[in-house]
Design a protein around this motif. Structure first.
Motif, PDB file in Angstrom:
ATOM      1  N   SER A  48       0.822  -1.212   0.000  1.00 37.56           N
ATOM      2  CA  SER A  48       0.000   0.000   0.000  1.00 37.56           C
ATOM      3  C   SER A  48       0.853   1.259   0.000  1.00 37.56           C
ATOM      4  N   MET A  49       2.116   1.124   0.417  1.00 42.19           N
ATOM      5  CA  MET A  49       3.053   2.248   0.401  1.00 42.19           C
ATOM      6  C   MET A  49       3.788   2.362  -0.927  1.00 42.19           C
ATOM      7  N   GLY A  50       3.526   1.416  -1.816  1.00 44.71           N
ATOM      8  CA  GLY A  50       4.154   1.455  -3.133  1.00 44.71           C
ATOM      9  C   GLY A  50       5.440   0.686  -3.262  1.00 44.71           C
ATOM     10  N   PHE A  51       5.734  -0.195  -2.308  1.00 42.70           N
ATOM     11  CA  PHE A  51       6.979  -0.966  -2.367  1.00 42.70           C
ATOM     12  C   PHE A  51       6.777  -2.298  -3.089  1.00 42.70           C
ATOM     13  N   GLU A  52       7.817  -2.764  -3.711  1.00 42.50           N
ATOM     14  CA  GLU A  52       7.865  -4.123  -4.240  1.00 42.50           C
ATOM     15  C   GLU A  52       8.006  -5.089  -3.067  1.00 42.50           C
ATOM     16  N   THR A  53       7.215  -6.154  -3.082  1.00 44.52           N
ATOM     17  CA  THR A  53       7.289  -7.126  -1.992  1.00 44.52           C
ATOM     18  C   THR A  53       7.376  -8.542  -2.545  1.00 44.52           C
ATOM     19  N   HIS A  54       7.852  -9.446  -1.692  1.00 48.61           N
ATOM     20  CA  HIS A  54       7.923 -10.859  -2.054  1.00 48.61           C
ATOM     21  C   HIS A  54       7.524 -11.691  -0.842  1.00 48.61           C
ATOM     22  N   ASN A  55       6.663 -12.675  -1.074  1.00 40.99           N
ATOM     23  CA  ASN A  55       6.311 -13.659  -0.058  1.00 40.99           C
ATOM     24  C   ASN A  55       6.935 -14.973  -0.480  1.00 40.99           C
ATOM     25  N   TYR A  56       7.936 -15.404   0.256  1.00 41.86           N
ATOM     26  CA  TYR A  56       8.643 -16.627  -0.071  1.00 41.86           C
ATOM     27  C   TYR A  56       8.012 -17.818   0.645  1.00 41.86           C
ATOM     28  N   ASP A  57       6.872 -18.244   0.096  1.00 39.95           N
ATOM     29  CA  ASP A  57       6.227 -19.496   0.509  1.00 39.95           C
ATOM     30  C   ASP A  57       5.770 -19.504   1.962  1.00 39.95           C
ATOM     31  N   GLY A  58       5.484 -18.327   2.515  1.00 42.05           N
ATOM     32  CA  GLY A  58       5.013 -18.254   3.896  1.00 42.05           C
ATOM     33  C   GLY A  58       6.108 -18.355   4.935  1.00 42.05           C
ATOM     34  N   TYR A  59       7.341 -18.563   4.491  1.00 38.92           N
ATOM     35  CA  TYR A  59       8.470 -18.662   5.416  1.00 38.92           C
ATOM     36  C   TYR A  59       8.965 -17.282   5.848  1.00 38.92           C
ATOM     37  N   VAL A  60       9.050 -16.388   4.856  1.00 36.16           N
ATOM     38  CA  VAL A  60       9.703 -15.109   5.072  1.00 36.16           C
ATOM     39  C   VAL A  60       9.214 -14.143   3.997  1.00 36.16           C
ATOM     40  N   GLY A  61       9.194 -12.868   4.326  1.00 35.68           N
ATOM     41  CA  GLY A  61       8.794 -11.851   3.371  1.00 35.68           C
ATOM     42  C   GLY A  61       9.899 -10.839   3.155  1.00 35.68           C
ATOM     43  N   GLU A  62       9.726 -10.025   2.106  1.00 38.54           N
ATOM     44  CA  GLU A  62      10.766  -9.082   1.734  1.00 38.54           C
ATOM     45  C   GLU A  62      10.130  -7.825   1.149  1.00 38.54           C
ATOM     46  N   VAL A  63      10.668  -6.677   1.548  1.00 38.72           N
ATOM     47  CA  VAL A  63      10.255  -5.392   1.009  1.00 38.72           C
ATOM     48  C   VAL A  63      11.485  -4.759   0.366  1.00 38.72           C
ATOM     49  N   ILE A  64      11.348  -4.312  -0.880  1.00 37.85           N
ATOM     50  CA  ILE A  64      12.484  -3.782  -1.634  1.00 37.85           C
ATOM     51  C   ILE A  64      12.358  -2.267  -1.786  1.00 37.85           C
ATOM     52  N   PHE A  65      13.453  -1.561  -1.525  1.00 38.04           N
ATOM     53  CA  PHE A  65      13.516  -0.120  -1.759  1.00 38.04           C
ATOM     54  C   PHE A  65      14.859   0.195  -2.412  1.00 38.04           C
ATOM     55  N   GLU A  71      23.742  -4.483  -2.063  1.00 43.41           N
ATOM     56  CA  GLU A  71      22.523  -4.686  -1.275  1.00 43.41           C
ATOM     57  C   GLU A  71      22.790  -4.457   0.213  1.00 43.41           C
ATOM     58  N   PHE A  72      21.747  -4.009   0.890  1.00 47.39           N
ATOM     59  CA  PHE A  72      21.818  -3.776   2.340  1.00 47.39           C
ATOM     60  C   PHE A  72      20.583  -4.391   2.981  1.00 47.39           C
ATOM     61  N   ALA A  73      20.794  -5.147   4.065  1.00 48.49           N
ATOM     62  CA  ALA A  73      19.692  -5.861   4.713  1.00 48.49           C
ATOM     63  C   ALA A  73      19.263  -5.216   6.023  1.00 48.49           C
ATOM     64  N   ILE A  74      17.960  -5.179   6.217  1.00 52.87           N
ATOM     65  CA  ILE A  74      17.372  -4.921   7.535  1.00 52.87           C
ATOM     66  C   ILE A  74      16.601  -6.196   7.871  1.00 52.87           C
ATOM     67  N   LEU A  75      17.057  -6.916   8.855  1.00 51.74           N
ATOM     68  CA  LEU A  75      16.505  -8.227   9.181  1.00 51.74           C
ATOM     69  C   LEU A  75      15.685  -8.169  10.461  1.00 51.74           C
ATOM     70  N   ILE A 134      17.898  -1.725  -0.750  1.00 52.19           N
ATOM     71  CA  ILE A 134      17.555  -2.063   0.628  1.00 52.19           C
ATOM     72  C   ILE A 134      16.551  -3.208   0.627  1.00 52.19           C
ATOM     73  N   LYS A 135      16.859  -4.246   1.377  1.00 53.69           N
ATOM     74  CA  LYS A 135      15.948  -5.368   1.551  1.00 53.69           C
ATOM     75  C   LYS A 135      15.525  -5.449   3.020  1.00 53.69           C
ATOM     76  N   LEU A 136      14.275  -5.108   3.275  1.00 48.16           N
ATOM     77  CA  LEU A 136      13.700  -5.297   4.609  1.00 48.16           C
ATOM     78  C   LEU A 136      13.114  -6.703   4.626  1.00 48.16           C
ATOM     79  N   ILE A 137      13.800  -7.601   5.322  1.00 46.55           N
ATOM     80  CA  ILE A 137      13.453  -9.022   5.339  1.00 46.55           C
ATOM     81  C   ILE A 137      12.794  -9.347   6.674  1.00 46.55           C
ATOM     82  N   VAL A 138      11.585  -9.929   6.604  1.00 49.72           N
ATOM     83  CA  VAL A 138      10.855 -10.253   7.837  1.00 49.72           C
ATOM     84  C   VAL A 138      10.573 -11.747   7.892  1.00 49.72           C
ATOM     85  N   GLY A 139      11.174 -12.417   8.863  1.00 51.77           N
ATOM     86  CA  GLY A 139      11.032 -13.855   9.000  1.00 51.77           C
ATOM     87  C   GLY A 139       9.894 -14.242   9.909  1.00 51.77           C
ATOM     88  N   CYS A 140       9.519 -15.522   9.859  1.00 53.25           N
ATOM     89  CA  CYS A 140       8.402 -16.027  10.666  1.00 53.25           C
ATOM     90  C   CYS A 140       8.807 -17.187  11.568  1.00 53.25           C
TER      91      CYS A 140
END
Length: 423
Positions: A48-65, A71-75, A134-140
């Protein structure tokens, strides 16, 4: 960033309302429906903020800026430990009272994850073009196994450098090694028919119960135990296993009740609670070793106790195994993570430290912790916030909360840090 504060607070409250502790595995939800729903909520917010996102099979998600080659990670992570006992607030209510958002995950780690997302939005809205992707990576699955990060490595490219907003300020340059070990203490002629306690392998046990063969009320009272339906019940206080001194372990009073009836139980107490073999006396120049018995079960003629062991970053795993070999009982490693120690003079550490000093007006030094963060998944990673020196310990404890003032602070400091590290 003040214009984003209200939105960030609302989004944190929404995220907290998902019980994202590990649940039943499903085809599209490897860590349970609650974790998946929380991940989808986060990614929908980012979209909704206009970012590219990826859902990797319900394991982990990613927001790209950004679209830089480097590349730089925020984990961060969206899963939580079980609520546990002792709450006076709804652990998944996400309510605001007394200037605080209450609920499991407000500090560890949904609050910081949401704040970092809003920092990316603020930077994008200001027209900032990061030199790095920038990759904002959010794990589950950060709290119990890191299966999310292992999956990410298989399906995507993990940056070499970054930070995790999942520990303390000013900046964490060193994290202890972590081993979770299950000990098997043979127990013939057990003085109970049932004994079990603990909900999570990295959380001080706050509830333990046993069904004794012989129930003695005076002895139960002596050890502060409750009697209910012919069961002994022990209530403790949960805490993060890296700081067991902040909790009260519910296993020990139960074992004390049976101590005089079994040499094995007495030996368990000596090994795991009284430090008979001196494990917790071992230190390097920075840290010491800690041991937290977090779960216990009586099964098939043995007491099975899983202990969370945190050891100094300068140690080799073999040194820890040599020490626990002295117990003389069978054991196996449930999980392990090697320690990290980044140079204090590295650009990553010095940059984050300068941002912290700029925002707080204090002169500080990088520190070491016993907790384990996603930073150790990176070739060059550190942890940065959200807790401040002197904070009331709330992580993995009942009545976890984050203040609205802290949310505002995180929005400011993380935006400055992200900009400084990627411009």
């Amino acid at each position: 960033m003040k214009e984003y504060l209200e939105q960030a607070v609302k989004s944190i409250c929404e995220s907290v309302r998902f019980d994202s502790s590990r649940g039943e595995k499903k085809a599209d939800a490897p860590f349970g429906q609650g974790a998946l729903d929380c991940l989808l909520h986060f990614l929908a917010l980012a979209e909704s903020m206009g970012f590219e996102t990826h859902n990797y099979d319900g394991y982990v998600g990613e927001v790209i800026f950004g679209d830089g080659e480097e590349e730089f990670a925020i984990l961060a992570h969206l899963d939580v430990v079980p609520a546990g006992d002792g709450w006076t607030k709804d652990p998944f209510g996400g309510k605001i009272e007394d200037g605080k958002i209450w609920g499991r995950g407000t500090v560890d780690d949904k609050g910081p994850a949401v704040c970092c997302l809003y920092c990316l939005k603020s930077l994008k809205d200001k027209g900032f073009a990061p030199r790095k992707k920038i990759k904002l990576i959010v794990g589950c699955n950060e709290e119990c196994g890191w299966g999310c990060i292992e999956h990410y490595k298989k399906v995507a490219t993990l940056p070499k450098i970054g930070f995790s907003p999942d520990a303390e300020f000013p900046v964490i340059y060193s994290e202890k090694g972590i081993m979770q070990v299950r000990f098997h203490f043979p127990l013939e002629h057990a003085p109970f028919t049932f004994l079990e306690g603990g909900k999570s392998l990295n959380m001080v046990c706050d509830y333990c119960e046993a069904t004794p063969v012989t129930l003695t009320q005076s002895r139960a009272k002596l050890h502060g135990l409750e009697i209910k339906n012919k069961k002994l019940i022990s209530h403790g206080k949960s805490a993060h296993a890296s700081t067991p001194e902040h909790g009260e372990n519910a296993i020990l009073p139960i074992l004390r009740y049976f101590e005089k009836k079994s040499e094995t139980i007495k030996y368990v107490i000596e090994c795991l609670f009284e430090d008979k073999f001196g494990l917790q006396q071992v230190h390097d120049s920075v840290d010491g070793l800690s041991l937290s018995p977090d779960t216990i079960k009586y099964r098939k003629g043995e007491l099975q106790v899983v202990c969370d062991i945190r050891y100094p970053a300068s140690f080799e795993e073999k040194r820890v195994y040599d020490m626990i070999d002295s117990f003389g009982v069978k054991y196996e490693t449930v999980s392990s993570q090697k320690p990290i120690r980044v140079s204090k003079s590295s650009e990553l550490v010095t940059t984050l430290l300068s941002v912290y000093e700029e925002v707080t007006g204090t002169v500080s030094m990088p520190v070491s912790i016993g907790g384990g963060t996603y930073a150790r998944a990176l070739k060059h990673g550190v942890a940065f916030g959200p807790e401040m020196p002197g904070d009331e310990p709330v992580v993995h404890q009942p009545n976890e909360y984050i203040t609205l003032e802290r949310v505002e602070f995180l929005l400011e400091i993380y935006e400055k840090a992200i900009r400084r590290l990627t411009e």
